[in-house]
Design an enzyme around this catalytic site. Structure first.
Site, mmCIF file in Angstrom:
data_model
loop_
_atom_site.group_PDB
_atom_site.id
_atom_site.type_symbol
_atom_site.label_atom_id
_atom_site.label_comp_id
_atom_site.label_asym_id
_atom_site.label_seq_id
_atom_site.Cartn_x
_atom_site.Cartn_y
_atom_site.Cartn_z
ATOM 1 N N ARG A 82 -5.884 19.619 -11.545
ATOM 2 C CA ARG A 82 -6.002 19.881 -10.100
ATOM 3 C C ARG A 82 -7.435 20.295 -9.842
ATOM 4 O O ARG A 82 -7.868 21.366 -10.279
ATOM 5 C CB ARG A 82 -5.032 20.974 -9.655
ATOM 6 N N GLN A 141 3.145 14.586 -5.759
ATOM 7 C CA GLN A 141 3.902 14.990 -4.572
ATOM 8 C C GLN A 141 4.524 13.752 -3.916
ATOM 9 O O GLN A 141 5.693 13.767 -3.505
ATOM 10 C CB GLN A 141 2.965 15.706 -3.578
ATOM 11 N N HIS A 189 -2.578 13.384 -3.613
ATOM 12 C CA HIS A 189 -1.571 14.209 -4.291
ATOM 13 C C HIS A 189 -0.426 13.281 -4.727
ATOM 14 O O HIS A 189 0.681 13.337 -4.191
ATOM 15 C CB HIS A 189 -1.082 15.315 -3.358
ATOM 16 N N CYS A 219 5.484 19.637 1.950
ATOM 17 C CA CYS A 219 5.179 19.709 0.511
ATOM 18 C C CYS A 219 5.223 21.140 -0.011
ATOM 19 O O CYS A 219 5.383 21.350 -1.207
ATOM 20 C CB CYS A 219 3.818 19.085 0.254
ATOM 21 N N ARG A 253 9.902 17.436 -7.843
ATOM 22 C CA ARG A 253 8.627 17.397 -8.580
ATOM 23 C C ARG A 253 8.905 17.387 -10.082
ATOM 24 O O ARG A 253 8.280 16.645 -10.844
ATOM 25 C CB ARG A 253 7.758 18.619 -8.223
HETATM 26 N N1 CP Z 1 3.234 21.122 -3.231
HETATM 27 C C1 CP Z 1 2.444 21.618 -4.192
HETATM 28 O O1 CP Z 1 1.698 20.908 -4.858
HETATM 29 O O2 CP Z 1 2.557 22.964 -4.379
HETATM 30 P P1 CP Z 1 1.622 23.880 -5.279
HETATM 31 O O3 CP Z 1 0.280 23.916 -4.629
HETATM 32 O O4 CP Z 1 2.304 25.212 -5.302
HETATM 33 O O5 CP Z 1 1.539 23.276 -6.658
HETATM 34 N N1 NVA Z 2 -2.963 19.848 1.868
HETATM 35 C C1 NVA Z 2 -2.539 20.960 1.035
HETATM 36 C C2 NVA Z 2 -1.482 20.539 0.088
HETATM 37 C C3 NVA Z 2 -0.897 21.618 -0.768
HETATM 38 C C4 NVA Z 2 0.123 21.121 -1.747
HETATM 39 C C5 NVA Z 2 -3.743 21.514 0.309
HETATM 40 O O1 NVA Z 2 -4.571 20.718 -0.163
HETATM 41 O O2 NVA Z 2 -3.863 22.742 0.192
#
Ligand code: CP
Ligand code: NVA
Length: 300
Positions: A100, A130, A127, A258, A286
């Site tokens: 990430r 997701q 993502h 999400c 997930r």
């Molecule tokens: N939806 C999602 O990716 O959540 P987190 O940021 O908690 O991993």
């Molecule tokens: N758009 C959000 C998604 C979180 C899962 C972010 O990037 O923080």
């Protein structure tokens, strides 16, 4: 060797097979498995995470493998060590890297040097894990994806891009409503040309949601945008999924997010707990889709 950096890195056939496998893994949860026995997966997180971190950790463990967690507090990536060197070294130890990061370019650069499969655990632009969980959840609730009317209300960044493109690839009609200047990048709209379904950008949330089967939203303030929080609350003020907006959707429409959600901003807190909310299934799924992905990329 395959990576999963973007939602279209697997073609439609591969994606459908992965979703089928995820459903089997979901049904068989609790049965002992050992496909990743003797394999290690590094998780590198530059941003916070609950769902992605925990679901990947549990997924690897339940497949018999081991996880090593890394991040800015215990590495020097970007602070003295180039991400390419980090990835090249990590790839000599482990069998896969789940990362990430802020920039998709950095992820691509890691993937070019790792020598092992790299999975995108969210970047500013994409993502894809997701998106897989979202599609599985929609299949469970709605069945057929072809012709499905999917509305996304909010910023056209990582989640809107990945879930929107994947659904369009699978034949859905996707409409994304965002304030001017906060929509999907033109390159994403170009990428949608030629897919089985459609991906359309609009400004009016009601126009996006009208007769929709699925209404999806995401935070107004993504990770890394905290300094713009006040301005964003003004700009996104009418991009809230609440009872009023849902009146324009199909009577049987479901609500998706999400997570993490900011109640009272992009979503009405009560909606999150109604029967039509698919939020908790999305989060659970997930785990199942990522198991299927790990098997596809790392096992065998
Ligand atoms: N939806 C999602 O990716 O959540 P987190 O940021 O908690 O991993
Ligand atoms: N758009 C959000 C998604 C979180 C899962 C972010 O990037 O923080």
């Amino acid at each position: 060797m395959k990576n999963y950096l973007s939602e279209l890195d697997l073609d439609v056939e591969e994606t459908m097979a992965l979703l089928f496998r995820a459903k089997q893994l979901k049904a068989q949860r609790g049965e002992p498995r050992s496909e990743l026995a003797g394999r290690h997966v590094a998780l590198y997180f530059e941003k916070p995470s609950v769902r992605t971190r925990v679901s990947f950790t549990v997924a690897v463990h339940e497949l018999g493998g081991q996880v090593i967690e890394l991040g800015p507090s215990n590495t020097k990536v970007g602070k003295g060590e180039d991400e390419r060197d980090f990835a090249k070294v990590i790839g000599r130890y482990v069998h896969g890297l789940v990362a990430r990061v802020f920039s998709q370019d950095k992820l691509q650069s890691m993937a070019a040097y790792a020598g092992v499969p790299v999975i995108n655990a969210l970047s500013d632009e994409r993502h894809p894990c997701q998106a897989l969980a979202d599609v599985l959840t929609i299949q469970e609730r709605k069945g057929e994806l072809r012709g499905l009317r999917f509305a996304f209300v909010g910023e056209g960044n990582n989640v809107a891009t990945s879930t929107g493109l994947l659904l369009a690839a699978l034949g859905a009609q996707v409409r994304v409503a965002s304030p001017a200047g906060y929509g999907l990048p033109p390159a994403v709209l170009d990428q949608a040309q030629g897919l089985a379904g459609t991906l359309t950008q609009v400004e009016d949330p009601v126009a996006a949601v009208r007769a929709a089967d699925v209404v999806y939203t995401d935070t107004w303030i993504s990770m890394g945008q905290e300094a713009e929080a006040e301005a964003r609350r003004q700009i996104f003020g009418r991009y809230r999924v609440d009872q009023d907006l849902m009146r324009h959707a199909d009577d049987e429409a479901i609500v998706m997010h999400c997570l993490p959600a900011v109640r009272g901003e992009e979503i009405d807190g009560e909606l999150m707990y109604e029967e039509r909310s698919a939020l908790w299934d999305q989060a659970e799924n997930r785990l199942h889709v990522q198991k299927a992905l790990l098997l596809e990329l790392l096992a065998g």
